[in-house]
Design an enzyme around this catalytic site. Structure first.
Site, PDB file in Angstrom:
ATOM      1  N   CYS A 113      64.619  29.473 -64.621  1.00  0.00           N
ATOM      2  CA  CYS A 113      64.710  28.968 -65.988  1.00  0.00           C
ATOM      3  C   CYS A 113      64.113  30.050 -66.885  1.00  0.00           C
ATOM      4  O   CYS A 113      63.535  31.018 -66.411  1.00  0.00           O
ATOM      5  CB  CYS A 113      63.892  27.690 -66.152  1.00  0.00           C
ATOM      6  SG  CYS A 113      64.454  26.353 -65.117  1.00  0.00           S
ATOM      7  N   ARG A 162      69.269  33.274 -67.275  1.00  0.00           N
ATOM      8  CA  ARG A 162      68.415  32.744 -66.208  1.00  0.00           C
ATOM      9  C   ARG A 162      68.777  31.308 -65.865  1.00  0.00           C
ATOM     10  O   ARG A 162      68.308  30.754 -64.870  1.00  0.00           O
ATOM     11  CB  ARG A 162      66.950  32.825 -66.612  1.00  0.00           C
ATOM     12  CG  ARG A 162      66.461  34.226 -66.918  1.00  0.00           C
ATOM     13  CD  ARG A 162      65.069  34.213 -67.489  1.00  0.00           C
ATOM     14  NE  ARG A 162      64.127  33.716 -66.506  1.00  0.00           N
ATOM     15  CZ  ARG A 162      63.508  34.489 -65.594  1.00  0.00           C
ATOM     16  NH1 ARG A 162      63.761  35.773 -65.571  1.00  0.00           N
ATOM     17  NH2 ARG A 162      62.674  33.996 -64.722  1.00  0.00           N
ATOM     18  N   TRP A 219      67.870  26.012 -65.422  1.00  0.00           N
ATOM     19  CA  TRP A 219      68.774  25.954 -64.273  1.00  0.00           C
ATOM     20  C   TRP A 219      68.199  24.843 -63.408  1.00  0.00           C
ATOM     21  O   TRP A 219      67.078  24.961 -62.891  1.00  0.00           O
ATOM     22  CB  TRP A 219      68.797  27.281 -63.524  1.00  0.00           C
ATOM     23  CG  TRP A 219      69.831  27.329 -62.443  1.00  0.00           C
ATOM     24  CD1 TRP A 219      71.162  27.579 -62.593  1.00  0.00           C
ATOM     25  CD2 TRP A 219      69.629  27.087 -61.049  1.00  0.00           C
ATOM     26  NE1 TRP A 219      71.797  27.537 -61.377  1.00  0.00           N
ATOM     27  CE2 TRP A 219      70.890  27.220 -60.400  1.00  0.00           C
ATOM     28  CE3 TRP A 219      68.515  26.778 -60.265  1.00  0.00           C
ATOM     29  CZ2 TRP A 219      71.061  27.058 -59.036  1.00  0.00           C
ATOM     30  CZ3 TRP A 219      68.688  26.617 -58.891  1.00  0.00           C
ATOM     31  CH2 TRP A 219      69.941  26.756 -58.301  1.00  0.00           C
ATOM     32  N   ASN A 254      58.837  27.129 -65.874  1.00  0.00           N
ATOM     33  CA  ASN A 254      59.786  27.800 -64.960  1.00  0.00           C
ATOM     34  C   ASN A 254      59.117  27.849 -63.595  1.00  0.00           C
ATOM     35  O   ASN A 254      58.013  28.348 -63.456  1.00  0.00           O
ATOM     36  CB  ASN A 254      60.107  29.219 -65.434  1.00  0.00           C
ATOM     37  CG  ASN A 254      60.949  29.963 -64.392  1.00  0.00           C
ATOM     38  OD1 ASN A 254      61.741  29.345 -63.682  1.00  0.00           O
ATOM     39  ND2 ASN A 254      60.740  31.258 -64.259  1.00  0.00           N
ATOM     40  N   GLY A 255      59.793  27.286 -62.592  1.00  0.00           N
ATOM     41  CA  GLY A 255      59.244  27.292 -61.233  1.00  0.00           C
ATOM     42  C   GLY A 255      59.451  25.932 -60.593  1.00  0.00           C
ATOM     43  O   GLY A 255      60.211  25.103 -61.083  1.00  0.00           O
ATOM     44  N   GLU A 299      81.253  42.326 -50.958  1.00  0.00           N
ATOM     45  CA  GLU A 299      80.854  42.347 -52.373  1.00  0.00           C
ATOM     46  C   GLU A 299      82.022  41.931 -53.259  1.00  0.00           C
ATOM     47  O   GLU A 299      81.873  41.141 -54.194  1.00  0.00           O
ATOM     48  CB  GLU A 299      80.345  43.736 -52.742  1.00  0.00           C
ATOM     49  CG  GLU A 299      80.237  44.063 -54.224  1.00  0.00           C
ATOM     50  CD  GLU A 299      79.274  43.175 -55.013  1.00  0.00           C
ATOM     51  OE1 GLU A 299      78.563  42.353 -54.401  1.00  0.00           O
ATOM     52  OE2 GLU A 299      79.255  43.297 -56.256  1.00  0.00           O
ATOM     53  N   LYS A 349      81.965  38.707 -55.744  1.00  0.00           N
ATOM     54  CA  LYS A 349      82.207  38.871 -57.182  1.00  0.00           C
ATOM     55  C   LYS A 349      83.350  37.964 -57.612  1.00  0.00           C
ATOM     56  O   LYS A 349      83.307  37.314 -58.637  1.00  0.00           O
ATOM     57  CB  LYS A 349      82.574  40.331 -57.429  1.00  0.00           C
ATOM     58  CG  LYS A 349      81.960  41.155 -58.473  1.00  0.00           C
ATOM     59  CD  LYS A 349      80.527  41.042 -58.885  1.00  0.00           C
ATOM     60  CE  LYS A 349      79.535  40.540 -57.975  1.00  0.00           C
ATOM     61  NZ  LYS A 349      78.320  41.059 -57.685  1.00  0.00           N
ATOM     62  N   GLU A 356      82.476  34.072 -57.349  1.00  0.00           N
ATOM     63  CA  GLU A 356      81.384  33.540 -58.193  1.00  0.00           C
ATOM     64  C   GLU A 356      81.783  33.448 -59.662  1.00  0.00           C
ATOM     65  O   GLU A 356      81.134  32.738 -60.417  1.00  0.00           O
ATOM     66  CB  GLU A 356      80.103  34.340 -58.027  1.00  0.00           C
ATOM     67  CG  GLU A 356      80.082  35.710 -58.607  1.00  0.00           C
ATOM     68  CD  GLU A 356      78.674  36.329 -58.505  1.00  0.00           C
ATOM     69  OE1 GLU A 356      78.596  37.534 -58.246  1.00  0.00           O
ATOM     70  OE2 GLU A 356      77.679  35.624 -58.686  1.00  0.00           O
ATOM     71  N   HIS A 378      90.848  38.506 -34.398  1.00  0.00           N
ATOM     72  CA  HIS A 378      89.964  37.620 -33.610  1.00  0.00           C
ATOM     73  C   HIS A 378      89.805  36.257 -34.276  1.00  0.00           C
ATOM     74  O   HIS A 378      88.822  35.559 -34.036  1.00  0.00           O
ATOM     75  CB  HIS A 378      88.608  38.295 -33.427  1.00  0.00           C
ATOM     76  CG  HIS A 378      88.693  39.607 -32.721  1.00  0.00           C
ATOM     77  ND1 HIS A 378      88.983  39.710 -31.374  1.00  0.00           N
ATOM     78  CD2 HIS A 378      88.608  40.874 -33.179  1.00  0.00           C
ATOM     79  CE1 HIS A 378      89.038  40.980 -31.030  1.00  0.00           C
ATOM     80  NE2 HIS A 378      88.819  41.712 -32.096  1.00  0.00           N
ATOM     81  N   LYS A 412      71.060  34.022 -63.103  1.00  0.00           N
ATOM     82  CA  LYS A 412      70.941  35.449 -62.809  1.00  0.00           C
ATOM     83  C   LYS A 412      69.817  35.744 -61.823  1.00  0.00           C
ATOM     84  O   LYS A 412      69.955  36.582 -60.947  1.00  0.00           O
ATOM     85  CB  LYS A 412      70.683  36.214 -64.119  1.00  0.00           C
ATOM     86  CG  LYS A 412      70.545  37.708 -63.945  1.00  0.00           C
ATOM     87  CD  LYS A 412      71.850  38.328 -63.505  1.00  0.00           C
ATOM     88  CE  LYS A 412      71.749  39.815 -63.339  1.00  0.00           C
ATOM     89  NZ  LYS A 412      72.964  40.396 -62.746  1.00  0.00           N
TER      90      LYS A 412
HETATM   91  C1  AGP Z   1      75.425  38.770 -57.531  1.00  0.00           C
HETATM   92  O1  AGP Z   1      76.585  38.906 -58.334  1.00  0.00           O
HETATM   93  C2  AGP Z   1      74.815  37.404 -57.630  1.00  0.00           C
HETATM   94  N1  AGP Z   1      74.574  37.028 -58.959  1.00  0.00           N
HETATM   95  C3  AGP Z   1      73.643  37.196 -56.699  1.00  0.00           C
HETATM   96  O2  AGP Z   1      74.160  37.245 -55.388  1.00  0.00           O
HETATM   97  C4  AGP Z   1      72.476  38.222 -56.765  1.00  0.00           C
HETATM   98  O3  AGP Z   1      72.901  39.475 -56.302  1.00  0.00           O
HETATM   99  C5  AGP Z   1      71.352  37.705 -55.853  1.00  0.00           C
HETATM  100  O4  AGP Z   1      70.894  36.486 -56.362  1.00  0.00           O
HETATM  101  C6  AGP Z   1      70.183  38.686 -55.721  1.00  0.00           C
HETATM  102  O5  AGP Z   1      69.567  38.849 -56.976  1.00  0.00           O
HETATM  103  P1  AGP Z   1      68.477  40.039 -57.145  1.00  0.00           P
HETATM  104  O6  AGP Z   1      69.228  41.311 -56.915  1.00  0.00           O
HETATM  105  O7  AGP Z   1      67.971  39.875 -58.535  1.00  0.00           O
HETATM  106  O8  AGP Z   1      67.422  39.826 -56.104  1.00  0.00           O
END
Ligand code: AGP
Length: 607
Positions: free
Chosen positions: A2, A27, A74, A98-99, A479, A483, A486, A502, A602
């Site tokens: 958050c 966030r 969040w 936040n937490g 990756e 991407k 998500e 396989h 994020k």
């Molecule tokens: C990546 O596009 C995602 N948003 C997510 O997987 C991110 O890479 C992951 O949460 C790790 O975050 P960080 O690099 O801030 O530790």
């Protein structure tokens, strides 16, 4: 997870709080709220949904004042709703958090809060209840805060205002980031320095156990023992342009276009221009004693680790183990005492990665972090830290941080290889020359990727997308799939091309899009065979390769996307661009919220 903000100023704070929340939305954006302390009472407004909903609500009854707090959420405990939005307030106190308070359920049954009427399903509200109780018991504001946080277990960054103290804000930190800021007009606290970029020119990163008391004139910081703590204030180092979209439609689009700058600035740290070599000089680490490397991270950062494994084993002949942080910390790993554990994180606040770091520190293993956010928890708590120089990354889907992470891992592996004499000075110089080509090749890759806009239009109705690759193209496939899914919300899966027969080949059916990342080199023809296996079953191949691949290899292939020829050493960096751009264009075509995709945030600062 958050974002919190608190501002005490000589001027009205409402718009600055909203502005800070806009910068914190990355966030979390399930709900937003604000509370302003006026001479008579605390005015509060909080709503489910994005910040725009709160702004709309405030248009009906804007309230002003010089002290206030704000929150963007969040959801963890309690679904996204008006009642679960922060701030959580009683008649005497209002707070944002936040937490995660891990003992919230027990505290809600405690004697102290038996008379409190809980309105929300959140863990955070129990903090309000405790503060309210201690105030009624006659404790001072500071004593109430100290008493309350001494009973909390878990992580918190708090901003608290009391209705009978019009100009003061209390902050407390444990496990979640909290930054204090000042600019001569007022003082502030927030989840990160980005949030404070328009209300502070100097900032200080609070430490676990700190309590801060601030008003428009002063900031006092106390440690866990209640003594005044001296914390260093540094220049904020963030300019407004870094946290604005500029001419781009989305932060993600901007950040893809910043790949060249992010990679160039990151590599620049390691180029010895006199010798023409790659050298890591800013960390005091006995490299040639390193017996094994562990690369530990989450999400995209984990995929950069998988590429890094190829680098360290290829150049430095050093065994590497890659772990997802959320698995590593619970599998009771057997760690070689002469190992180096490397933690990769854009935010430097990811809870699982931080917990894995703490585990290794307890085992007295050397730790190094590769982080993008300065002074973040992971950066501060590791023995050594190397910063990626990607600049603020706001889009939830990580892009420029990924290629910057690869840049550090490549540089580190070359330096380690040189220290261990697996790479001669001449070979180091050659690699350095290749690295210097990266920014230009990335610019060219971006330019060419504009054509993927049409490709995206052709796959927006796919029921799924497969990404395939071999060697470092396999982590790129992972990756690319992450991407894609998500931000487009279409299922996608990354797989080693050699593994298709396989099992996953069963997924292939007519017109299923399959993105094959096929750079030239020793694995090229093997991957072409895998591509033909997919074509034979009706799959629709998008082949990502370079200018020099022979046309004959592209028969029956739906589309060939060509990158400029590039040195093997920086291939994974350059080939990241089309996979990021394809995901971006698909999400835009679908009308999705590219920068704030549903259900995500994020920085995942909760487990
Ligand atoms: C990546 O596009 C995602 N948003 C997510 O997987 C991110 O890479 C992951 O949460 C790790 O975050 P960080 O690099 O801030 O530790």
């Amino acid at each position: 997870m958050c974002g919190i903000i608190g501002i005490a100023s000589k001027e009205n704070v409402s718009s600055n709080i909203i502005n800070a929340l806009r910068k914190l939305e990355y966030r979390g954006y399930d709900s937003a709220g604000i509370a302003i302390n006026t001479a008579k009472k605390i005015n509060q407004r909080k709503v489910k949904g994005k910040l725009d909903n709160l702004i709309y609500a405030l248009q009906k009854d804007q309230f002003d004042g010089n002290t206030g707090i704000g929150h963007t959420r969040w959801a963890t405990h309690g679904e996204p709703s008006d009642k679960n939005a922060h701030p959580h307030s009683s008649t005497s106190v209002s707070l944002v958090h936040n937490g995660i308070i891990e003992n919230a359920a027990e505290l809600k049954k405690s004697e102290e809060v038996k008379d409190y009427h809980f309105e929300s399903d959140t863990d955070s509200e129990v903090i309000t209840a405790l503060l309210t109780f201690y105030l009624k018991e006659g404790l001072s504001h500071l004593e109430s805060v100290q008493k309350t946080i001494s009973s909390l277990e878990g992580s918190y960054a708090l901003a608290i205002i009391f209705s009978d103290s019009e100009d003061t804000i209390y902050g407390a930190k444990n496990g979640s980031p909290l930054v204090a800021g000042t600019n001569g007009v007022g003082n502030s606290i927030g989840s990160d320095s980005i949030a404070l970029s328009s209300v502070a020119n100097k900032v200080c990163y609070l430490e676990d156990g700190d309590i801060t008391v601030l008003n428009k004139e002063s900031i006092e910081i106390y440690n866990l023992e209640g003594e005044r703590a001296n914390r260093e204030f540094v220049e904020i180092g963030i300019n407004e342009s870094e946290v604005s979209k500029g001419p781009y439609k989305h932060f993600m689009e901007k950040e893809i276009h910043e790949h060249p700058h992010a990679v160039g600035e990151t590599f620049r740290q390691f180029i010895d221009y006199d010798k023409g070599t790659i050298t890591i000089s800013n960390i005091n680490l006995n490299f040639d004693k390193i017996s094994k490397i562990y690369l530990i991270a989450c999400g995209t950062a984990y995929y950069s680790c998988l590429v890094g494994k190829y680098y360290f084993e290829q150049y430095a002949r050093t065994p590497v183990e890659c772990d997802m942080a959320s698995e590593f910390r619970y599998r009771d790993p057997v760690i070689d005492p002469n190992a180096l554990c490397i933690f990769v994180s854009q935010s430097g606040e990811t809870a699982d990665t931080k917990a894995a770091l703490d585990y290794c520190r307890k085992q007295k293993i050397q730790t190094l972090s590769i982080v993008n956010v300065k002074n973040s928890s992971i950066a501060r708590d590791s023995d050594h830290c190397i910063y990626t120089k990607a600049g603020a990354e706001i889009g939830v889907a990580s892009t420029k941080a990924f290629t910057a992470q690869l840049s550090v891992l490549l540089s580190l592996s070359i330096h380690l290889a040189s220290e261990k004499k697996f790479v001669s000075v001449e070979e180091n110089i050659k690699l350095c020359k290749e690295i210097m080509q990266a920014p230009l090749l990335l610019e060219q890759a971006i330019e060419r990727s504009y054509s993927l806009k049409d490709t995206a239009k052709a796959i927006i109705n796919a029921k799924g997308v497969m990404y395939l690759g071999r060697g470092t193209a396999f982590p790129l496939a992972l990756e690319g799939a992450l991407k894609f899914k998500e931000i487009s919300y279409i299922h996608a899966e990354g797989y080693p091309a050699g593994e298709m027969k396989h099992g996953p080949l069963a997924l292939i059916e007519k017109d299923l899009p399959v993105v094959c990342i096929v750079p030239p080199g020793p694995l090229f023809h093997k991957t072409i065979s895998n591509i033909q296996e997919v074509i034979a079953r009706g799959g629709k191949i998008l082949m990502i390769t370079d200018d020099e691949t022979l046309e004959s290899n592209s028969e029956n292939i739906w589309e060939v996307f060509r990158l400029p020829k590039c040195p093997k050493s920086i291939e994974a960096i350059v080939y990241s661009v089309p996979i990021h751009m394809l995901a971006y264009y698909t999400a835009v075509e679908l009308g999705n919220d590219v920068d704030q995709p549903r259900n995500l945030a994020k920085s995942v600062t909760v487990e």
